[in-house]
Design a protein around this motif. Sequence first.
Motif, PDB file in Angstrom:
ATOM      1  N   LEU A  41       0.861  -1.180   0.000  1.00  0.00           N
ATOM      2  CA  LEU A  41       0.000   0.000   0.000  1.00  0.00           C
ATOM      3  C   LEU A  41       0.896   1.229   0.000  1.00  0.00           C
ATOM      4  O   LEU A  41       1.720   1.407   0.914  1.00  0.00           O
ATOM      5  CB  LEU A  41      -0.905  -0.012   1.238  1.00  0.00           C
ATOM      6  N   LEU A  42       0.755   2.089  -1.015  1.00  0.00           N
ATOM      7  CA  LEU A  42       1.654   3.217  -1.215  1.00  0.00           C
ATOM      8  C   LEU A  42       0.913   4.534  -1.008  1.00  0.00           C
ATOM      9  O   LEU A  42      -0.111   4.794  -1.659  1.00  0.00           O
ATOM     10  CB  LEU A  42       2.238   3.184  -2.638  1.00  0.00           C
ATOM     11  N   LEU A  43       1.444   5.388  -0.125  1.00  0.00           N
ATOM     12  CA  LEU A  43       0.825   6.673   0.216  1.00  0.00           C
ATOM     13  C   LEU A  43       1.653   7.815  -0.363  1.00  0.00           C
ATOM     14  O   LEU A  43       2.847   7.929  -0.081  1.00  0.00           O
ATOM     15  CB  LEU A  43       0.748   6.841   1.735  1.00  0.00           C
ATOM     16  N   PRO A  44       1.040   8.709  -1.132  1.00  0.00           N
ATOM     17  CA  PRO A  44       1.791   9.809  -1.744  1.00  0.00           C
ATOM     18  C   PRO A  44       2.067  10.948  -0.777  1.00  0.00           C
ATOM     19  O   PRO A  44       1.547  10.990   0.337  1.00  0.00           O
ATOM     20  CB  PRO A  44       0.864  10.264  -2.871  1.00  0.00           C
ATOM     21  N   GLY A  45       2.871  11.890  -1.249  1.00  0.00           N
ATOM     22  CA  GLY A  45       3.274  13.023  -0.426  1.00  0.00           C
ATOM     23  C   GLY A  45       2.393  14.248  -0.617  1.00  0.00           C
ATOM     24  O   GLY A  45       1.338  14.213  -1.266  1.00  0.00           O
ATOM     25  N   TYR A  46       2.853  15.339  -0.063  1.00  0.00           N
ATOM     26  CA  TYR A  46       2.161  16.630  -0.087  1.00  0.00           C
ATOM     27  C   TYR A  46       2.017  17.101  -1.534  1.00  0.00           C
ATOM     28  O   TYR A  46       2.993  17.118  -2.286  1.00  0.00           O
ATOM     29  CB  TYR A  46       2.987  17.627   0.720  1.00  0.00           C
ATOM     30  N   THR A  47       0.827  17.500  -1.923  1.00  0.00           N
ATOM     31  CA  THR A  47       0.426  17.907  -3.282  1.00  0.00           C
ATOM     32  C   THR A  47       0.486  16.748  -4.275  1.00  0.00           C
ATOM     33  O   THR A  47       0.238  16.946  -5.462  1.00  0.00           O
ATOM     34  CB  THR A  47       1.254  19.095  -3.854  1.00  0.00           C
ATOM     35  N   GLY A  48       0.793  15.535  -3.828  1.00  0.00           N
ATOM     36  CA  GLY A  48       0.953  14.401  -4.730  1.00  0.00           C
ATOM     37  C   GLY A  48      -0.327  13.614  -4.912  1.00  0.00           C
ATOM     38  O   GLY A  48      -1.428  14.014  -4.493  1.00  0.00           O
ATOM     39  N   SER A  49      -0.177  12.445  -5.537  1.00  0.00           N
ATOM     40  CA  SER A  49      -1.322  11.569  -5.786  1.00  0.00           C
ATOM     41  C   SER A  49      -0.825  10.166  -6.072  1.00  0.00           C
ATOM     42  O   SER A  49       0.383   9.913  -6.161  1.00  0.00           O
ATOM     43  CB  SER A  49      -2.151  12.075  -6.983  1.00  0.00           C
ATOM     44  N   LYS A  50      -1.764   9.254  -6.261  1.00  0.00           N
ATOM     45  CA  LYS A  50      -1.443   7.857  -6.559  1.00  0.00           C
ATOM     46  C   LYS A  50      -0.585   7.713  -7.809  1.00  0.00           C
ATOM     47  O   LYS A  50       0.187   6.762  -7.946  1.00  0.00           O
ATOM     48  CB  LYS A  50      -2.733   7.049  -6.706  1.00  0.00           C
ATOM     49  N   GLU A  51      -0.690   8.686  -8.730  1.00  0.00           N
ATOM     50  CA  GLU A  51       0.065   8.619  -9.984  1.00  0.00           C
ATOM     51  C   GLU A  51       1.568   8.775  -9.780  1.00  0.00           C
ATOM     52  O   GLU A  51       2.352   8.437 -10.664  1.00  0.00           O
ATOM     53  CB  GLU A  51      -0.441   9.688 -10.956  1.00  0.00           C
ATOM     54  N   ASP A  52       1.983   9.281  -8.614  1.00  0.00           N
ATOM     55  CA  ASP A  52       3.412   9.414  -8.340  1.00  0.00           C
ATOM     56  C   ASP A  52       4.128   8.068  -8.353  1.00  0.00           C
ATOM     57  O   ASP A  52       5.348   8.014  -8.487  1.00  0.00           O
ATOM     58  CB  ASP A  52       3.632  10.089  -6.980  1.00  0.00           C
ATOM     59  N   PHE A  53       3.369   6.988  -8.199  1.00  0.00           N
ATOM     60  CA  PHE A  53       3.962   5.649  -8.137  1.00  0.00           C
ATOM     61  C   PHE A  53       3.773   4.846  -9.424  1.00  0.00           C
ATOM     62  O   PHE A  53       4.099   3.656  -9.454  1.00  0.00           O
ATOM     63  CB  PHE A  53       3.357   4.880  -6.959  1.00  0.00           C
ATOM     64  N   ILE A  54       3.265   5.481 -10.480  1.00  0.00           N
ATOM     65  CA  ILE A  54       2.963   4.750 -11.711  1.00  0.00           C
ATOM     66  C   ILE A  54       4.182   3.997 -12.237  1.00  0.00           C
ATOM     67  O   ILE A  54       4.079   2.839 -12.663  1.00  0.00           O
ATOM     68  CB  ILE A  54       2.397   5.708 -12.783  1.00  0.00           C
TER      69      ILE A  54
END
Length: 278
Positions: A41-54
């Motif tokens: 389960l991957l949690l993004p950072g500030y101003t980020g989103s799930k797409e940061d881990f694509i």
Amino acid sequence: MSRPPTFTPPPCARAHRLRTGRGDFAVLDASPRTAPRGTALLLPGYTGSKEDFIALLEPLCAAGYRTVSVDGRGQYETEGTDRQETYAQGELARDVLAQAAALDGPVHLLGHSLGGQIARAAVLLDASPFRSLTLMSSGPAQVAEAQQVKVKMLSDALATLSMAEVWEAMLALDPPEDAATDGEALRRRWLLHRPAQLIATGRQLVSEPDRVAELAAAALPFHVLSGERDDTWPVPLLDEMAQRLGARRTRIAGAEHSPNTDRPEQTASALTSFWDSL
């Protein structure tokens, strides 16, 4: 702001809403073709989103791991409210526990930057749903002083300007080399973030206390991963945190604050090596 190279997920991933006891969360859910070795389960950072881990999804799937990246409450495609108390750290941590429960845990939890602090808070509430915790470019306490100034400036702007006006102001300040990604997708993501979420979580970033000793007592396997340079938390500070946690420590060569987008293949390899060792 994190800048994923694309907003298009790989074929192994599907976008859907993860139903939990605390509401639905927008996720990218990537599953291997065979029975998974585990779930992350991957949690993004500030101003980020799930797409940061694509860029991590395909290599993690190839290694046998089901990988679920999530938009937190009020981030991008997950709904939120206009009340800042909705985004208190404890509330966001309980969301993570609900997400882990919906994934039929135990899960390998990873948090990037702000996501690492939320992941830490979730583990401190209840470590039982988790197989391990990876803190990616996420330090022991508040962000560096220069970043505190930036976060406070952004929060002040969000209190008086529209999201569109703030976006235009940020775009004017960006050096040209930082704008070489899908600008319209980035703009859409920004406009869908809830200002209250950004203000509340920004306050957390500039005031977070050091809770490393509490976390070490959770007795989970820990991994501290970062680039070789970081302007949000100095890398030597991350080294020291890893020592205090008794954690595996990985520096990704050629990466900065977002190794998940700077060097995704090397980052995925480091993650699977850690998970495989457990």
